[in-house]
Write a protein that holds these residues in place. Structure first.
Motif, PDB file in Angstrom:
ATOM      1  N   CYS A 107       0.864  -1.390   0.165  1.00  0.00           N
ATOM      2  CA  CYS A 107      -0.013   0.059  -0.323  1.00  0.00           C
ATOM      3  C   CYS A 107       1.093   0.778  -0.043  1.00  0.00           C
ATOM      4  CB  CYS A 107      -0.957   0.215   1.519  1.00  0.00           C
ATOM      5  SG  CYS A 107       0.423  -0.064   3.005  1.00  0.00           S
ATOM      6  N   LEU A 108       0.495   2.561  -0.522  1.00  0.00           N
ATOM      7  CA  LEU A 108       0.958   3.242  -0.375  1.00  0.00           C
ATOM      8  C   LEU A 108       2.179   3.575   1.096  1.00  0.00           C
ATOM      9  CD1 LEU A 108       2.142   6.501  -1.149  1.00  0.00           C
ATOM     10  CD2 LEU A 108      -0.388   7.071  -0.730  1.00  0.00           C
ATOM     11  N   CYS A 109       1.554   2.953   2.781  1.00  0.00           N
ATOM     12  CA  CYS A 109       2.302   4.098   3.210  1.00  0.00           C
ATOM     13  C   CYS A 109       3.454   2.734   3.923  1.00  0.00           C
ATOM     14  CB  CYS A 109       0.842   4.364   4.589  1.00  0.00           C
ATOM     15  SG  CYS A 109       0.382   2.409   5.204  1.00  0.00           S
ATOM     16  N   GLY A 110       3.129   1.102   3.571  1.00  0.00           N
ATOM     17  CA  GLY A 110       3.869   0.023   3.048  1.00  0.00           C
ATOM     18  C   GLY A 110       3.542  -0.986   4.799  1.00  0.00           C
ATOM     19  N   ALA A 111       2.362   0.125   5.608  1.00  0.00           N
ATOM     20  CA  ALA A 111       1.667  -0.808   6.380  1.00  0.00           C
ATOM     21  C   ALA A 111       1.114  -2.641   6.138  1.00  0.00           C
ATOM     22  CB  ALA A 111       0.739  -0.446   7.293  1.00  0.00           C
ATOM     23  N   CYS A 170      -5.597  -0.471   2.965  1.00  0.00           N
ATOM     24  CA  CYS A 170      -5.428  -0.585   4.130  1.00  0.00           C
ATOM     25  C   CYS A 170      -6.196   0.577   5.233  1.00  0.00           C
ATOM     26  CB  CYS A 170      -4.033   0.493   3.762  1.00  0.00           C
ATOM     27  SG  CYS A 170      -2.739   1.053   5.102  1.00  0.00           S
ATOM     28  N   ARG A 173      -4.628   2.166   7.389  1.00  0.00           N
ATOM     29  CA  ARG A 173      -3.642   3.422   7.966  1.00  0.00           C
ATOM     30  C   ARG A 173      -3.414   4.824   7.125  1.00  0.00           C
ATOM     31  NH1 ARG A 173       1.568   1.842  10.878  1.00  0.00           N
ATOM     32  NH2 ARG A 173       2.717   3.021   8.637  1.00  0.00           N
ATOM     33  N   CYS A 174      -3.696   3.775   5.419  1.00  0.00           N
ATOM     34  CA  CYS A 174      -3.241   5.025   4.260  1.00  0.00           C
ATOM     35  C   CYS A 174      -4.409   5.658   3.370  1.00  0.00           C
ATOM     36  CB  CYS A 174      -2.681   4.875   3.935  1.00  0.00           C
ATOM     37  SG  CYS A 174      -2.105   3.245   2.388  1.00  0.00           S
TER      38      CYS A 174
END
Ligand code: ZN
Length: 129
Positions: free
Chosen positions: A9-13, A73, A75-76
């Motif tokens: 995902c964009l944030c890497g989580a 995700c 988070r992001c």
């Protein structure tokens, strides 16, 4: 060695790995895919057992219809999955993958529901639904 494709995902989580080649993705222009993706959704259908998810606790699910849930995700907000819950395949959003993906967009679906602000100008097959 088996071909493997990874991404996040964009944030890497959330990190996602798929074992094997990525089948030619569909671009889905249905209203639900347009809303959830922000434009239209290109995704590749792979076997669920070929998919490994790291950071699964950051994957949220939205039940968009009786038989389908969509993963993102928490988070992001990145769009990750289109999951027909009773099937053994899952569609992974192409935006997830790091290059090289080794695949090419293969057709447009639900073009009858596409947005009025763009044209589909490539030569790929189009299906109204
Ligand atoms: Zn994220």
């Amino acid at each position: 060695m088996t071909e493997r494709h990874a991404g996040s995902c964009l944030c890497g989580a959330v990190r996602i790995e798929v074992e094997g080649p990525l089948p030619g993705p569909d671009a889905c222009h249905c209203t639900m895919c347009r809303k959830i993706s922000g434009h239209f959704l290109a995704s590749t259908d792979v076997q669920k057992e070929a998919v490994r998810v790291l950071g699964e606790e950051h994957v949220g699910w939205f039940q968009s219809s009786e038989k389908v849930r969509r993963g993102f995700c928490t988070r992001c907000g990145s769009t990750l999955f289109w999951d027909p819950i009773h099937k053994d395949t899952i569609a992974v959003a192409m935006g997830v993958f790091d290059p090289p993906t080794g695949t090419r967009l293969h057709r447009h679906i639900f073009v009858a529901d596409k947005g009025d602000y763009y044209d589909i100008t490539d030569e790929l097959p189009q299906s109204p639904d």
